[in-house]
Design an enzyme around this catalytic site. Sequence first.
Site, PDB file in Angstrom:
ATOM      1  N   PRO A  12       0.781  -1.239   0.000  1.00 32.79           N
ATOM      2  CA  PRO A  12       0.000   0.000   0.000  1.00 32.79           C
ATOM      3  C   PRO A  12       0.814   1.290   0.000  1.00 32.79           C
ATOM      4  O   PRO A  12       0.231   2.366  -0.035  1.00 32.79           O
ATOM      5  CB  PRO A  12      -0.792  -0.115   1.301  1.00 32.79           C
ATOM      6  CG  PRO A  12       0.079  -0.926   2.187  1.00 32.79           C
ATOM      7  CD  PRO A  12       0.813  -1.891   1.308  1.00 32.79           C
ATOM      8  N   ASP A  35       2.152   1.448 -11.609  1.00 33.27           N
ATOM      9  CA  ASP A  35       0.968   2.295 -11.434  1.00 33.27           C
ATOM     10  C   ASP A  35       1.227   3.507 -10.558  1.00 33.27           C
ATOM     11  O   ASP A  35       2.204   3.542  -9.831  1.00 33.27           O
ATOM     12  CB  ASP A  35      -0.073   1.488 -10.635  1.00 33.27           C
ATOM     13  CG  ASP A  35      -0.882   0.595 -11.506  1.00 33.27           C
ATOM     14  OD1 ASP A  35      -0.726   0.666 -12.720  1.00 33.27           O
ATOM     15  OD2 ASP A  35      -1.677  -0.167 -10.940  1.00 33.27           O
ATOM     16  N   LYS A  57      -2.974   5.773 -13.714  1.00 29.47           N
ATOM     17  CA  LYS A  57      -4.290   6.169 -14.187  1.00 29.47           C
ATOM     18  C   LYS A  57      -4.738   7.464 -13.536  1.00 29.47           C
ATOM     19  O   LYS A  57      -5.775   7.989 -13.836  1.00 29.47           O
ATOM     20  CB  LYS A  57      -5.306   5.074 -13.854  1.00 29.47           C
ATOM     21  CG  LYS A  57      -4.920   3.760 -14.464  1.00 29.47           C
ATOM     22  CD  LYS A  57      -6.114   2.877 -14.708  1.00 29.47           C
ATOM     23  CE  LYS A  57      -5.707   1.625 -15.432  1.00 29.47           C
ATOM     24  NZ  LYS A  57      -4.816   0.787 -14.613  1.00 29.47           N
ATOM     25  N   GLY A  88      -0.145  -1.461  -7.072  1.00 26.30           N
ATOM     26  CA  GLY A  88      -0.357  -1.093  -5.671  1.00 26.30           C
ATOM     27  C   GLY A  88      -1.132  -2.184  -4.943  1.00 26.30           C
ATOM     28  O   GLY A  88      -2.008  -2.828  -5.517  1.00 26.30           O
ATOM     29  N   GLY A  89      -0.812  -2.390  -3.682  1.00 25.37           N
ATOM     30  CA  GLY A  89      -1.547  -3.365  -2.873  1.00 25.37           C
ATOM     31  C   GLY A  89      -1.341  -4.773  -3.385  1.00 25.37           C
ATOM     32  O   GLY A  89      -0.217  -5.195  -3.653  1.00 25.37           O
ATOM     33  N   ASP A  90      -2.444  -5.495  -3.521  1.00 27.66           N
ATOM     34  CA  ASP A  90      -2.414  -6.856  -4.067  1.00 27.66           C
ATOM     35  C   ASP A  90      -2.935  -6.800  -5.502  1.00 27.66           C
ATOM     36  O   ASP A  90      -3.934  -6.144  -5.767  1.00 27.66           O
ATOM     37  CB  ASP A  90      -3.310  -7.766  -3.216  1.00 27.66           C
ATOM     38  CG  ASP A  90      -3.291  -9.187  -3.745  1.00 27.66           C
ATOM     39  OD1 ASP A  90      -2.512  -9.986  -3.226  1.00 27.66           O
ATOM     40  OD2 ASP A  90      -4.040  -9.481  -4.701  1.00 27.66           O
ATOM     41  N   THR A 118      -2.622  -5.971   0.774  1.00 31.13           N
ATOM     42  CA  THR A 118      -3.641  -5.079   0.224  1.00 31.13           C
ATOM     43  C   THR A 118      -3.910  -3.880   1.143  1.00 31.13           C
ATOM     44  O   THR A 118      -3.886  -4.008   2.370  1.00 31.13           O
ATOM     45  CB  THR A 118      -4.957  -5.837  -0.043  1.00 31.13           C
ATOM     46  OG1 THR A 118      -5.918  -4.906  -0.553  1.00 31.13           O
ATOM     47  CG2 THR A 118      -5.541  -6.478   1.208  1.00 31.13           C
ATOM     48  N   MET A 171     -11.815   2.736  -3.756  1.00 29.47           N
ATOM     49  CA  MET A 171     -12.228   3.607  -4.860  1.00 29.47           C
ATOM     50  C   MET A 171     -13.584   4.244  -4.567  1.00 29.47           C
ATOM     51  O   MET A 171     -14.419   4.380  -5.443  1.00 29.47           O
ATOM     52  CB  MET A 171     -12.310   2.805  -6.172  1.00 29.47           C
ATOM     53  CG  MET A 171     -10.957   2.253  -6.589  1.00 29.47           C
ATOM     54  SD  MET A 171     -11.016   1.329  -8.126  1.00 29.47           S
ATOM     55  CE  MET A 171     -11.652  -0.245  -7.570  1.00 29.47           C
ATOM     56  N   GLY A 200      -2.798   5.807   3.378  1.00 30.59           N
ATOM     57  CA  GLY A 200      -2.331   4.970   4.479  1.00 30.59           C
ATOM     58  C   GLY A 200      -0.951   4.386   4.258  1.00 30.59           C
ATOM     59  O   GLY A 200      -0.544   4.127   3.132  1.00 30.59           O
TER      60      GLY A 200
END
Length: 503
Positions: A12, A35, A57, A88-90, A118, A171, A200
């Site tokens: 994250p 990303d 994006k 990012g994340g998982d 995640t 999101m 975070g």
Amino acid sequence: MKGKVWLVGAGPGDVGLMTLKGREVLSQAEVVVYDALVGDGVLGLIPEGAKRVYAGKRSGNHFLRQEETNRVLLEEALKGRRVVRLKGGDPFVFGRGGEELELLVQHGIPFEIVPGVTSAFAVPAYNGIPVTHRDFCSSVHIITGHRRADHSYDIDFDALVRTRGTLIFLMGIAALPDLMNGLLAAGMDPDMPAAVLERGTTSKQRRVSATVGTLERVCSERVIQTPAIIVVGKVCALADTFGWAEKRPLAGVRVLVTRPKELVSSLANMLREKGAEVLELPAIRTVPVKDMTAVDAAIESLAKGGYDWLVFTSPSGVSIFFDRLIALRDLRALGGVRLAAIGQGTQKALLKYGLRADFLPSVYDGETLGRELRASCAPGSRILIPRAAIGNHELIEELERGENLTVTDIATYDTEYAVTPDAEGLMADVDFAVFTSASTVRGFVAGTPGLDHSHVSAICIGRQTASEAQKRGMRTWISEKATLEALVETVEKAAREMKNNEE
Ligand code: SAH
């Protein structure tokens, strides 16, 4: 030959939350497609020679559409490359990881998935919110707040309310009013605790606590920074008790560490332990000089007892000299020569070879080393200084004032400057840059062309480093002692001043 694609979860934001496997795969990458949500610290791990493709994006410009991203992965793999798709994340949690694999499968490109931590779970954890707790809930749900093309939601609010579980919306910031209203209309208690958790696990982490009934109003009173998640559930009420990240001494502080590549990590780790978000920018790299003739001659002369003192001014200087010495002869070539080191870091580098410095100056800089060594060495001493090609003059000038001292200053290594991609973007959120030598300041400046260096707040080891930073218009804090511990304390002091000024 076909290449291979690794779909890797970057976590994250906090670079420490990237998995070991992810790091290992990334270190071998030839192409990296990443990303906007990938943390800057993780981007710092991209190998120097790797091709970087931004598939973000968020920024509006310079981004790839999903089909283009899929095609880049395929094309690079067909060229035989090791391609890492960093997400990012998982990668499989609202990451469109599945879509990116389809084209690869069609073309028989081998791939692997490296799961990531995640944000749905890590961001609550960094805010002291356990996503499940036996006393409050028995399930946790991850939901996208993204609308369909026709603006409708694919969310069964009634079902969500019935679960009585913790709800985590990704999101969802743009849709926040709709989401809260949807829950209320489905019968959720308006007093149910809810929170928005921004950015975070980074230094910009912030929590907005409210209830399902009040969250929209509370959020409308401030600018919500994305990325952010919305958490709904009784567990949110635990944040005030269990919140920990913000209590660390360097919480909220983003520090750029610039040191030679080989040395960057220990300082970064010490700052991270205090809660800082650290970006590692190895501004300078040391490489042995191409022509070693003078070095070899000095080593031969040393072996014949030609020197009384051997002086080192950096850890790199020690390792480069001893690597060569051991390649030609062995440590016995030192004979009875006495050793001087400019500071503790250099002393530590000597200890790796089982050697202890006979002399350390009271203040760790070149001028003091020269002055104090001159005072304590016998008249007529022969002094060898193997060091950087661009070493500082004051050391030599001070020594040459001594009685009959013969000073041999030989260049053992050159300093190369690495240019930082997108320095301006990188520096925008950095609170402090840490410099451990004048040459790292020069390296940083050379590696960030176009950057307005007068906006940089610099934490410097010693006066010389600070004066180099001041020359570039930087605001400076000086660590009087040249130890990493003292440097970290100076960062803490500067951070306290920064926070006081903000209040
Ligand atoms: N695959 C990612 C999620 C991608 S969807 C993961 O597993 O984390 C993008 C959403 O993730 C953002 O809109 C936001 O809701 C959330 N997100 C990602 N990183 C975040 C962070 N550091 N802080 C808060 N939310 C984050």
